[in-house]
Design a protein around this motif. Sequence first.
Motif, PDB file in Angstrom:
ATOM      1  N   LYS A   3       0.830  -1.201   0.000  1.00  0.00           N
ATOM      2  CA  LYS A   3       0.000   0.000   0.000  1.00  0.00           C
ATOM      3  C   LYS A   3       0.872   1.261   0.000  1.00  0.00           C
ATOM      4  N   ALA A   4       1.952   1.253   0.761  1.00  0.00           N
ATOM      5  CA  ALA A   4       2.856   2.402   0.793  1.00  0.00           C
ATOM      6  C   ALA A   4       3.504   2.607  -0.571  1.00  0.00           C
ATOM      7  N   LEU A   5       3.948   1.523  -1.200  1.00  0.00           N
ATOM      8  CA  LEU A   5       4.571   1.635  -2.520  1.00  0.00           C
ATOM      9  C   LEU A   5       3.555   2.097  -3.567  1.00  0.00           C
ATOM     10  N   ALA A   6       2.313   1.640  -3.442  1.00  0.00           N
ATOM     11  CA  ALA A   6       1.275   2.079  -4.377  1.00  0.00           C
ATOM     12  C   ALA A   6       1.013   3.574  -4.236  1.00  0.00           C
ATOM     13  N   LYS A   7       1.021   4.071  -3.011  1.00  0.00           N
ATOM     14  CA  LYS A   7       0.821   5.506  -2.796  1.00  0.00           C
ATOM     15  C   LYS A   7       1.978   6.309  -3.387  1.00  0.00           C
ATOM     16  N   ILE A   8       3.187   5.827  -3.193  1.00  0.00           N
ATOM     17  CA  ILE A   8       4.345   6.518  -3.757  1.00  0.00           C
ATOM     18  C   ILE A   8       4.271   6.501  -5.277  1.00  0.00           C
ATOM     19  N   ASP A   9       3.946   5.345  -5.869  1.00  0.00           N
ATOM     20  CA  ASP A   9       3.832   5.250  -7.324  1.00  0.00           C
ATOM     21  C   ASP A   9       2.762   6.205  -7.857  1.00  0.00           C
ATOM     22  N   PHE A  10       1.646   6.296  -7.147  1.00  0.00           N
ATOM     23  CA  PHE A  10       0.582   7.223  -7.540  1.00  0.00           C
ATOM     24  C   PHE A  10       1.114   8.654  -7.552  1.00  0.00           C
ATOM     25  N   ASN A  11       1.847   9.029  -6.509  1.00  0.00           N
ATOM     26  CA  ASN A  11       2.383  10.388  -6.428  1.00  0.00           C
ATOM     27  C   ASN A  11       3.450  10.642  -7.493  1.00  0.00           C
ATOM     28  N   ILE A  12       4.276   9.646  -7.761  1.00  0.00           N
ATOM     29  CA  ILE A  12       5.289   9.800  -8.815  1.00  0.00           C
ATOM     30  C   ILE A  12       4.600  10.036 -10.153  1.00  0.00           C
TER      31      ILE A  12
END
Length: 70
Positions: A3-12
């Motif tokens: 979930k944390a990586l998905a949030k970062i990917d979304f922001n990137i």
Amino acid sequence: MEKALAKIDFNINMFESYAASPHVVSTLERLRSDRAALVAYANNERTRESLPYSAAEWLYEMPAWATYGT
């Protein structure tokens, strides 16, 4: 962790769509650095204590109202 990586990917992805400016470039660099640190942490190459503060923040449990974009 996913979930944390998905949030970062979304922001990137979001910041990559913006016009390049010093703020956008520095934010993208921080996001990519945070993502790399979290991947290293997930692979047991780093301890949680060794994570940069900005990367460790992604691991905190976010309230329900803050989970937009995932």
